[in-house]
Design an enzyme around this catalytic site. Structure first.
Site, PDB file in Angstrom:
ATOM      1  N   CYS A 323     -23.166  20.841 -51.002  1.00  9.61           N
ATOM      2  CA  CYS A 323     -22.463  19.711 -50.385  1.00  9.61           C
ATOM      3  C   CYS A 323     -21.269  19.306 -51.242  1.00  9.61           C
ATOM      4  CB  CYS A 323     -23.380  18.499 -50.276  1.00  9.61           C
ATOM      5  SG  CYS A 323     -24.914  18.819 -49.422  1.00  9.61           S
ATOM      6  N   HIS A 379      -8.047  15.357 -48.511  1.00  9.05           N
ATOM      7  CA  HIS A 379      -7.374  14.138 -48.074  1.00  9.05           C
ATOM      8  C   HIS A 379      -7.394  13.966 -46.557  1.00  9.05           C
ATOM      9  CE1 HIS A 379      -5.254  10.560 -48.773  1.00  9.05           C
ATOM     10  NE2 HIS A 379      -4.255  10.971 -49.541  1.00  9.05           N
ATOM     11  N   ASP A 383      -9.729   8.990 -47.932  1.00 10.65           N
ATOM     12  CA  ASP A 383      -8.516   8.268 -48.316  1.00 10.65           C
ATOM     13  C   ASP A 383      -8.507   8.054 -49.825  1.00 10.65           C
ATOM     14  OD1 ASP A 383      -7.850   8.179 -45.666  1.00 10.65           O
ATOM     15  OD2 ASP A 383      -8.791   6.224 -45.342  1.00 10.65           O
TER      16      ASP A 383
END
Lengths: 408, 464
Positions: A323, A379, A383
């Site tokens: 992950c 991105h 944020d």
């Protein structure tokens, strides 16, 4: 009888591999489960066992050759066969050259059992066979999930995309010999995979890297205190645990973006990959369900898996399903660095070497052990402010591990 | 490539392979391609069933005001016409074979090993043929009844089709499709037909609601239908046969018959072919073990049709033949049908495809059913045959069509719509929204689908 041994499935999404070693030769007798081939695929070396007891009659592949799942590897004559004494074999007409391709193509057809349940017209099923697509894995866009021709085509393209990542166009290299002697060496399978994977990740993900400092003076004392001769505690298992807790608090970091489907997949499991430097190059074994393990258990598992990584014994499955990744160069050096995200993950934590720094506390500078952690993130889904909060939480938790219990 | 057996599977494989550019040798004992289907099965039996249907239709015409009287049957002429049909079709296949320059060898083939075959011609001439690949399409033959002796009064499907005479009393052993079809022929030609079947219903394995409709009609025309009954003894007796029959309760009866037709199933022709000289393996039932490309366990030998497994149907064999030929020519083919249609050419006919209700229950598949009775069909009324219904077996959530079962006059011609629907992954709503021509029996499929989605036009189902 003669068994035609074809390359079996090696793992999820692994459709091919490079033959690195053939430890047997024609005429050898082998037992079922004996290794008859070593293959390198997705950075793992896989030992391919014989499916039967028998004598190897023909080897259809060579070392260094790239082979596909379903491709004929060798012909093995099984014991007790009615097979012919030498003379009789000669009497048989030699099989024509067309045999091999026929077998190979047949192997590409998916077994019918898997095709039984899906709704797809016969012509669409044939298209899937021709494209070597397992139709049971295709998601149908028609009514009630009916699979259409375009679904198969899209799926076939999708597979190809995930397979060899898109090669980035590159200018031709200049002729270096005009300046001096050079030596050209072929890229190994592992190096090639790394190159493709990282190029693709860099190409696809808009990377941003944040840096933040953690005061680990107290932590180092604690780690040292709980280290034993059998288990030397380093900061990595501790950071693995913190990372899993951080993923729980900031679910965007435990996600993968799918621009094709315009979807974000949020994972409800907490598997953390750890980059390990090996002779052949970088590999990333995954520690599973970190949220359910304590730091001692993580430390033991990390030690064991790193050892096997260096011995080139990792399976593909052990390197899948991560992950989030931690890459620790602290053992070597670096004050800080900007790592590339291990696609399809969303972020990666870079751990450099910690150093003594003067820190201004209570109106005076005191020496503290400081670690400048870095966080590269995708991105598209994360944020900047959120990334700052994520990295701050990791730094704070390294300073005040109690946060693990309070918030993690 | 060599193909052993020129039935509907073998010749389809040979033709396809030749069309794809392979050099093909086709070996069969008959003078022309055709196999059991054309020479001793589907085609002659359907010719005779057509004749018997003319008889029953003309008899029933009396009920609507047209009386043809009792038909005069010229058995010799009927036989000749049937043989002519067979001859015409098989000669046509012979020509198709020649035009493709397939090497047709008449004789009995036997594998010497995985690359060569010995063929014994009808005149005893022997020749050896080498091949790169072989397709075994050797078909099947009738199972014999152990208690019945080799008497000319004991018929099998082949001798029954020869139509030597019309026996006064005919016993049919086996209530499967062959027994019932031949029983229908002999019944209409004047024999008194009795059927014994071991199972508790006719056409064992077929959905009982379908067979019930057929049973009701046969019970009116046949002398008797004895279910859960077996033949334990057959003796010659004064110009006939005496059969000992044992019912479910153990009760034994002895009955006299002029002839007896044994139709208790078929068994694959996998013996005497020299398969033991190859690496091809047999299943415990004597079928050749095959993969989706129809390759046997011997990589150079494929098998198709009856010898490659159930169901033993000509159209399944033909499809397999094409799959095997394409696969051997380097194409990516696989035998993976969702729906193999079955048609019983009795009167009324029974046809089904895909999952049957019986199978769905057995395999624990979730399903719902809609049934449209032919009593509500305008077309069925105009042909004076309201005995029938059209049934859809559907997925309960999506309405996807899993199976279709029909019983009724000429329904064998209707089932293909069900096959297309299942293979295409269609739902009941797809059939409902397709306009079907009026007045035809095909509307019953549309109307059955309407019932699945809510409201039918010609059948009112109160909403619960």
């Amino acid at each position: 009888m003669i068994t035609e041994f074809k390359l079996p499935e090696l793992g999820e999404n692994i459709l091919s591999g490079t033959v690195v070693k053939i430890p047997v030769k024609t005429g050898d007798s082998v037992k079922k489960e004996d290794t008859v081939l070593e293959i390198e695929a997705s950075k793992a070396t896989i030992e391919v066992p014989s499916p039967v007891d028998g004598i190897i009659r023909e080897i259809a592949v060579q070392e260094g050759q790239e082979i596909k799942v379903g491709q004929l590897i060798m012909k093995i004559q099984t014991e007790g066969a009615k097979g012919a004494p030498e003379g009789k074999t000669e009497a048989k007409a030699p099989p024509p050259a067309q045999h091999a391709p026929i077998r190979e193509e047949k192997a590409a057809a998916p077994p019918p059992e898997t095709a039984e349940e899906v709704a797809a017209a016969p012509s669409v099923r044939r298209l899937a066979r021709e494209r070597a697509v397992d139709i049971s894995k295709v998601k149908g866009s028609g009514p009630a999930g009916r699979i259409l021709e375009e679904d198969v085509i899209a799926y076939a393209r999708g597979i190809k995309k995930e397979q060899p990542a898109p090669e980035i166009q590159q200018e031709l290299l200049p002729d270096f010999t005009q300046w001096g002697e050079i030596e050209c060496v072929p890229m190994g399978a592992t190096r090639l995979h790394i190159a493709r994977h990282l190029s693709a990740a860099w190409h696809v993900i808009p990377h941003v890297t944040h840096f933040d400092k953690a005061d680990i003076t107290e932590l180092e004392i604690t780690l040292k205190k709980y280290s034993t001769r059998e288990r030397a505690l380093t900061i990595t298992p501790f950071l693995i645990k913190i990372a899993a807790s951080a993923l729980k608090l900031f679910p965007h970091f435990n996600a993968s973006v799918d621009m094709r489907k315009r979807e974000i997949a949020y994972k409800k499991y907490f598997n953390i990959g750890v980059a390990v430097d090996t002779e052949k190059g970088l590999v990333v074994p995954v520690i599973r369900d970190v949220d359910k393990k304590n730091i001692f258990a993580i430390a033991d598992e990390l030690k064991e898996v790193s050892k096997r990584a260096r011995a080139n014994k990792l399976t593909i499955a052990e390197m899948q399903g991560g992950c989030f990744t931690i890459t620790n160069l602290g053992g070597i050096g670096c004050t800080s660095f900007a790592p590339i995200i291990h696609w399809p993950e969303a972020a990666i934590l870079g751990v450099p070497r910690s150093r003594w720094e003067p820190v201004y506390i209570d109106k005076q500078f005191v020496p503290r052990k400081v670690l400048t952690l870095s966080l590269s993130f995708d991105h598209r889904i994360i944020d900047g402010a959120e990334a700052a909060r994520f990295l701050r939480w990791i730094c704070q938790t390294a300073e005040q591990p109690l946060l693990l219990e309070m918030e993690g | 490539m060599l193909v052993l057996g020129a039935g509907p599977g073998g010749y389809a494989a040979a033709f396809m392979a030749a069309d794809l550019g392979l050099a093909v040798t086709l070996v069969d004992e008959e003078i022309n391609p055709g196999g059991v289907c054309l020479f001793r099965g589907c085609i002659p039996s359907k010719a005779l069933l057509h004749a018997s249907k003319l008889i029953s239709d003309s008899r029933e015409a009396a009920g609507i005001g047209i009386d043809f009287g009792k038909p005069v049957i010229d058995l010799k002429k009927l036989r000749e016409w049937k043989d002519h049909v067979v001859q015409k079709l098989t000669a046509g296949l012979g020509q198709l074979c020649a035009r493709r320059t397939i090497h047709y060898i008449r004789g009995h083939g036997r594998f010497l090993d995985s690359g060569s075959m010995e063929v014994k011609g009808s005149e005893g001439a022997e020749q050896k043929i080498s091949f790169d690949h072989a397709i075994v399409a050797s078909g099947s033959k009738p199972v014999t009844l152990p208690v019945a002796s080799a008497s000319r009064r004991v018929l099998d499907s082949t001798s029954a089709l020869n139509l030597e005479d019309i026996p006064g009393q005919l016993l049919i052993v086996g209530g499967g499709y062959i027994g019932l079809e031949m029983g229908t022929v002999y019944c209409e030609l004047g024999a008194e037909v009795s059927v014994v079947e071991m199972a508790p219903n006719l056409l064992p394995g077929t959905d009982s609601d379908l067979t019930d409709v057929l049973h009701a009609r046969l019970a009116r025309h046949f002398k008797s239908i004895m279910l859960t009954t077996r033949v334990t003894k057959v003796e010659e007796e004064g110009g006939g046969l005496r059969a000992t029959l044992q019912g479910q309760d153990g009760k034994i009866s002895r009955q006299h018959f002029d002839k007896m037709l044994v139709a208790i199933g078929r068994t694959p022709n996998s013996k005497g072919l020299g398969l033991e000289n190859t690496d091809a393996e047999l299943t415990p039932d004597g079928f050749l073990r095959v993969d989706p490309q129809r390759a046997t366990t011997d990589p150079r030998i494929h098998a198709i049709g009856d010898v490659a497994g159930e169901p033993m149907l000509a159209h399944k064999a033909t499809h397999e033949g094409r799959v095997a030929a394409i696969s051997l020519s380097g194409g990516k083919a696989a035998f993976e049908p969702r729906a193999i249609p079955s048609v019983i050419f009795t009167n009324p006919e029974i046809a089904w495809c895909g999952v049957t209700e019986t199978e769905a229950r057995k395999r624990n598949i979730r399903f719902t059913i809609t049934k449209f009775p032919w009593a509500a069909s305008g077309r069925a009324a105009t042909i004076n045959r309201m005995d029938g219904f059209t049934k859809l077996i559907l997925h309960p959530d999506t309405g996807r069509i899993l199976g279709v079962g029909i019983v009724g006059d000429g329904c064998g011609e209707l089932i293909s719509e069900g096959v297309v629907a299942i293979e295409m992954g269609a739902r009941a709503s797809d059939l409902e929204l397709c306009i079907h021509p009026h007045p035809t029996l095909s509307e019953t499929i549309m109307e059955s689908a309407q019932l699945a989605t809510g409201y039918g036009t010609h059948f009112f189902k109160p909403q619960s």
